[in-house]
Design an enzyme around this catalytic site. Structure first.
Site, mmCIF file in Angstrom:
data_model
loop_
_atom_site.group_PDB
_atom_site.id
_atom_site.type_symbol
_atom_site.label_atom_id
_atom_site.label_comp_id
_atom_site.label_asym_id
_atom_site.label_seq_id
_atom_site.Cartn_x
_atom_site.Cartn_y
_atom_site.Cartn_z
ATOM 1 N N THR A 148 0.831 -1.207 0.000
ATOM 2 C CA THR A 148 0.000 0.000 0.000
ATOM 3 C C THR A 148 0.869 1.262 0.000
ATOM 4 O O THR A 148 1.949 1.284 0.579
ATOM 5 C CB THR A 148 -0.966 0.025 1.208
ATOM 6 O OG1 THR A 148 -0.191 0.015 2.398
ATOM 7 C CG2 THR A 148 -1.898 -1.163 1.194
ATOM 8 N N GLY A 174 -1.585 -4.300 11.057
ATOM 9 C CA GLY A 174 -2.250 -4.401 12.353
ATOM 10 C C GLY A 174 -3.761 -4.402 12.223
ATOM 11 O O GLY A 174 -4.316 -4.671 11.148
ATOM 12 N N ASP A 175 -4.424 -4.072 13.337
ATOM 13 C CA ASP A 175 -5.885 -4.072 13.357
ATOM 14 C C ASP A 175 -6.454 -3.037 12.392
ATOM 15 O O ASP A 175 -7.513 -3.244 11.795
ATOM 16 C CB ASP A 175 -6.374 -3.766 14.784
ATOM 17 C CG ASP A 175 -5.970 -4.860 15.759
ATOM 18 O OD1 ASP A 175 -5.981 -6.044 15.375
ATOM 19 O OD2 ASP A 175 -5.612 -4.528 16.902
ATOM 20 N N ARG A 282 2.518 8.646 16.198
ATOM 21 C CA ARG A 282 2.722 7.426 15.407
ATOM 22 C C ARG A 282 4.197 7.069 15.242
ATOM 23 O O ARG A 282 4.566 5.905 15.185
ATOM 24 C CB ARG A 282 2.075 7.573 14.023
ATOM 25 C CG ARG A 282 0.643 7.124 14.029
ATOM 26 C CD ARG A 282 0.184 6.563 12.696
ATOM 27 N NE ARG A 282 -1.074 5.840 12.898
ATOM 28 C CZ ARG A 282 -1.160 4.546 13.081
ATOM 29 N NH1 ARG A 282 -0.085 3.806 13.054
ATOM 30 N NH2 ARG A 282 -2.311 3.966 13.285
HETATM 31 N N1 LIG Z 1 1.099 2.952 2.845
HETATM 32 C C1 LIG Z 1 0.458 3.497 3.875
HETATM 33 N N2 LIG Z 1 0.811 4.715 4.346
HETATM 34 C C2 LIG Z 1 0.189 5.243 5.421
HETATM 35 N N3 LIG Z 1 -0.818 4.640 6.093
HETATM 36 C C3 LIG Z 1 -1.202 3.434 5.671
HETATM 37 C C4 LIG Z 1 -0.589 2.794 4.547
HETATM 38 N N4 LIG Z 1 -1.174 1.591 4.368
HETATM 39 C C5 LIG Z 1 -2.122 1.489 5.320
HETATM 40 N N5 LIG Z 1 -2.153 2.588 6.103
HETATM 41 C C6 LIG Z 1 -3.008 2.864 7.294
HETATM 42 O O1 LIG Z 1 -2.229 2.684 8.473
HETATM 43 C C7 LIG Z 1 -3.117 2.469 9.550
HETATM 44 C C8 LIG Z 1 -2.470 1.699 10.668
HETATM 45 O O2 LIG Z 1 -1.936 0.532 10.196
HETATM 46 P P1 LIG Z 1 -1.849 -0.841 10.973
HETATM 47 O O3 LIG Z 1 -3.131 -1.178 11.586
HETATM 48 O O4 LIG Z 1 -1.281 -1.806 10.001
HETATM 49 O O5 LIG Z 1 -0.745 -0.587 12.105
HETATM 50 P P2 LIG Z 1 -0.832 -0.116 13.609
HETATM 51 O O6 LIG Z 1 -1.809 0.985 13.750
HETATM 52 O O7 LIG Z 1 0.562 0.145 14.024
HETATM 53 O O8 LIG Z 1 -1.323 -1.411 14.383
HETATM 54 P P3 LIG Z 1 -2.656 -1.710 15.246
HETATM 55 O O9 LIG Z 1 -3.812 -1.320 14.377
HETATM 56 O O10 LIG Z 1 -2.590 -3.182 15.506
HETATM 57 O O11 LIG Z 1 -2.579 -0.895 16.493
HETATM 58 C C9 LIG Z 1 -4.302 1.773 8.949
HETATM 59 O O12 LIG Z 1 -5.449 2.396 9.394
HETATM 60 C C10 LIG Z 1 -4.153 1.920 7.446
HETATM 61 O O13 LIG Z 1 -5.307 2.522 6.886
HETATM 62 C C1 LIG Z 2 -0.878 -0.618 35.055
HETATM 63 C C2 LIG Z 2 -1.112 -1.581 33.990
HETATM 64 C C3 LIG Z 2 -2.379 -1.351 33.242
HETATM 65 C C4 LIG Z 2 -2.438 -2.184 32.014
HETATM 66 C C5 LIG Z 2 -3.759 -2.092 31.348
HETATM 67 C C6 LIG Z 2 -3.761 -2.916 30.123
HETATM 68 C C7 LIG Z 2 -5.095 -2.953 29.467
HETATM 69 C C8 LIG Z 2 -4.893 -3.326 28.061
HETATM 70 C C9 LIG Z 2 -6.175 -3.587 27.346
HETATM 71 C C10 LIG Z 2 -5.900 -3.679 25.886
HETATM 72 C C11 LIG Z 2 -7.170 -3.715 25.120
HETATM 73 C C12 LIG Z 2 -6.901 -3.654 23.669
HETATM 74 C C13 LIG Z 2 -8.156 -3.527 22.924
HETATM 75 C C14 LIG Z 2 -7.877 -3.492 21.462
HETATM 76 C C15 LIG Z 2 -7.995 -2.444 20.747
HETATM 77 C C16 LIG Z 2 -7.643 -2.417 19.309
HETATM 78 O O1 LIG Z 2 -8.809 -2.506 18.533
HETATM 79 C C17 LIG Z 2 -6.918 -1.125 18.958
HETATM 80 C C18 LIG Z 2 -6.373 -1.214 17.548
HETATM 81 O O2 LIG Z 2 -5.298 -2.043 17.477
HETATM 82 N N1 LIG Z 2 -5.829 -0.868 19.855
HETATM 83 C C19 LIG Z 2 -5.847 0.137 20.698
HETATM 84 O O3 LIG Z 2 -6.727 0.941 20.726
HETATM 85 C C20 LIG Z 2 -4.655 0.271 21.633
HETATM 86 C C21 LIG Z 2 -5.110 0.263 23.049
HETATM 87 C C22 LIG Z 2 -3.933 0.203 23.961
HETATM 88 C C23 LIG Z 2 -4.311 0.398 25.373
HETATM 89 C C24 LIG Z 2 -3.139 0.465 26.290
#
Ligand SMILES: Nc1ncnc2c1ncn2[C@@H]1O[C@H](COP(=O)(O)OP(=O)(O)OP(=O)(O)O)[C@@H](O)[C@H]1O
Ligand SMILES: CCCCCCCCCCCCC/C=C/[C@@H](O)[C@H](CO)NC(=O)CCCCC
Ligand SMILES: [Ca+2]
Length: 522
Positions: A148, A174-175, A282
């Site tokens: 991408t 990622g998510d 980020r």
């Molecule tokens: N080439 C690109 N440049 C910038 N952003 C991108 C690109 N490709 C995808 N994205 C966007 O980057 C965002 C974050 O990506 P990704 O979910 O893979 O990683 P993350 O945010 O580090 O991980 P997580 O979602 O698990 O916390 C996505 O919402 C996606 O839309």
């Molecule tokens: C003192 C110790 C306290 C520790 C508390 C830990 C609690 C952790 C709970 C984590 C829940 C994750 C839920 C998932 C959310 C994802 O859809 C989203 C996208 O990747 N991540 C976050 O929003 C990232 C969210 C990150 C939260 C820290």
């Protein structure tokens, strides 16, 4: 080898007392469904330097690559090489095993792969090239790979390509990246079927093109909650074996306008604020969540609003159950049955309007709706440990105004074995739909002409010294921000499918009970 057993997935393929020998040291059972590939192999005498083999003129060999299950749901590719003098016999074995693999109809042959090179620690491309592509090629899976170039690239692309020629779509990231691919696929299915996504009550068309997740993000909660580990090789092997895990998807609307879909966390307040702050950081990579998490915890903001929900009466489970959703989950299977019955007699049953709505008003530190447990490496049991992947419901967790110390106790329980719902300020409900309206937006809507109120809406009128937030929070929708203070959410049972099988119970027990095994003399 005395004679080859008739090869059938249910029968033993390798018999004892054969003259077929193998480079391996231990005995093991491998079901056909767990063989990755079978390949003719150049026999190398160094592989086993036993005197009697030295005399042989030419040896013929083949290698069986199979899934080896390690600890903590981790899978690895292992191989066993068999050899003999008789070329014809060797070919017969190779051919027969390949035919058996051809019979595994759920395995993908052609995949569309999207790689986010900037997700997580920016390792997506390397992870795919070094760990995943060689396995796909071993399993004879052909791929079209798109790296991408910008956010929404994958989503937009899914509206243009001929998706129907693929057996699945893989996202490396990622998510957030998963969310993009899911929006592209679900959106495309609705468009092709003439379904209006803006109608919150529309029956959406299920998406049968499976998605595979190669984790390379910051949280990787969807991968962890559906596989049990966040590991690229394990996920690649689940894709190769053609696993299938249905998944609930929640739709989010505002005023008859479609906003987003969610499969993991839809969170307002604490998790929305963490996400909003972390987006500016980020560059910190996955560490940004720890930094923003700490900051958000200290700010201790809470938000006033009204929640209305319809309980999920169709499912037998409850968020306080001790039983977890595991591979072949009974509760999810029951929901699947109900779903197919409903689609036969669509419209007659489950009239949402007829069922009661429960209403809760209050001040909340967090409002979290989770369609799955949301287990991730940070919290291995997740936000709602007993939530189900495919039961057609979400767990609505309401964390009311409490002290910082109590909130910390609540958070810490996500990381240990104690029950995070066992607090007087935490409520949890299993729901099939809900609505949330923040107090601020209620006030603004009911008094559109009241300019004074609008202006002073920036202050906490009731308690100026408290942490009641002066503005709305943001929604955290699977890691994407959503700025709507009034939303309508509905769970769509098993709207899509993943290349996964849910989290397996103790794998050793399962192997002992397995009926359809190849017995290998290794
Ligand atoms: N080439 C690109 N440049 C910038 N952003 C991108 C690109 N490709 C995808 N994205 C966007 O980057 C965002 C974050 O990506 P990704 O979910 O893979 O990683 P993350 O945010 O580090 O991980 P997580 O979602 O698990 O916390 C996505 O919402 C996606 O839309
Ligand atoms: C003192 C110790 C306290 C520790 C508390 C830990 C609690 C952790 C709970 C984590 C829940 C994750 C839920 C998932 C959310 C994802 O859809 C989203 C996208 O990747 N991540 C976050 O929003 C990232 C969210 C990150 C939260 C820290
Ligand atoms: Ca669910």
């Amino acid at each position: 080898m005395k004679g080859m057993t008739k090869l059938d997935p249910q029968l033993y393929a390798f018999t004892y007392g054969c003259e077929l020998s193998c480079v391996h040291t231990e005995n093991c059972f491998v079901p056909i469904s767990e063989i990755i590939a079978v390949e003719e192999t150049e026999f190398n005498k160094k592989q086993r330097n036993i005197g009697r083999w030295q005399k042989m003129a030419k040896l013929h060999a083949f290698t069986v690559y199979y899934v080896k299950k390690a600890r903590n749901h981790r899978w690895r590719c292992s191989g066993a090489t068999f050899w003999c003098e008789d070329e014809h016999l060797c070919n017969q074995w190779t051919q027969a095993l390949k035919e058996l693999l051809e019979m595994q109809k759920s395995r993908p042959k052609q995949l569309l792969v999207y790689i986010n090179p900037y997700g997580g620690k920016r390792q997506g491309k390397r992870i795919y090239e070094q760990k995943v592509a060689p396995l796909f090629s071993l399993a004879s899976i052909s791929t079209d790979v798109v790296i991408t170039e910008h956010a929404n690239h994958a989503k937009d692309n899914l509206f243009e390509v001929n998706i129907y020629k693929y057996d699945g779509v893989v996202c490396v990231g990622g998510d957030g990246m998963f969310s993009e691919v899911m929006h592209g696929l679900i959106g495309r299915m609705q468009k092709d079927s003439g379904i209006d996504q803006n109608n919150p009550k529309a029956s959406l068309v299920q998406c049968n093109i499976r998605i595979g997740i190669i984790p390379a993000g910051s949280t990787d909660c969807i991968c962890y909650s559906t596989v049990g580990i966040s590991d690229p090789v394990t996920s690649a092997l689940h894709i190769i074996l053609g696993d299938c895990q249905p998944l609930d998807v929640s739709s989010v609307h505002h005023n008859n306008t479609f906003l987003k879909y969610s499969v993991s966390l839809l969170g307002y307040g604490f998790y929305g604020d963490i996400l909003k702050d972390s987006e500016k950081k980020r560059w910190m990579g996955p560490m940004r969540y720890d930094y923003s998490g700490f900051k958000t915890f200290l700010s201790h903001h809470y938000y006033e609003g009204t929640i209305a929900y319809q309980p999920a009466k169709h499912t037998h489970g409850s968020p306080r159950d001790k039983e977890r959703c595991r591979t072949g989950c009974y509760i999810c299977k029951q929901s699947e049955k109900q779903l197919s019955e409903q689609s036969k007699e669509r419209g007659l049953k489950h009239e949402e309007g007829a069922e009661e709505w429960k209403v809760i008003k209050g001040k909340f530190l967090a409002i979290n709706a989770v369609s799955m447990s949301c287990a991730c490496p940070r919290s291995p049991k997740g936000l709602s440990p007993a939530a189900h992947l495919a039961d057609g419901s979400a767990d609505l967790i309401l964390v009311r105004k409490c002290s910082r110390f109590d909130f910390l106790r609540y958070l810490v329980r996500h990381t240990n074995q104690d029950d995070q719902f066992d607090f007087p300020f935490v409520d949890v409900y299993r729901v099939k739909c809900f609505q949330f309206t923040s107090k601020l937006s209620e006030d603004n809507e009911s008094n559109v002409m009241d300019i004074g109120k609008k202006r002073f809406g920036q202050f906490c009128r009731d308690h100026p010294a408290c942490c009641c937030n002066i503005v709305n929070s943001t929604w955290n929708c699977d890691g994407e921000t959503l700025d709507s203070s009034a939303v309508e959410v509905r769970v769509h049972c098993q709207l899509m499918k993943l290349f996964a099988r849910g989290i397996e119970e103790d794998c050793k027990d399962e192997a002992a009970h397995s009926q359809s095994s190849i017995e290998q003399l290794l």
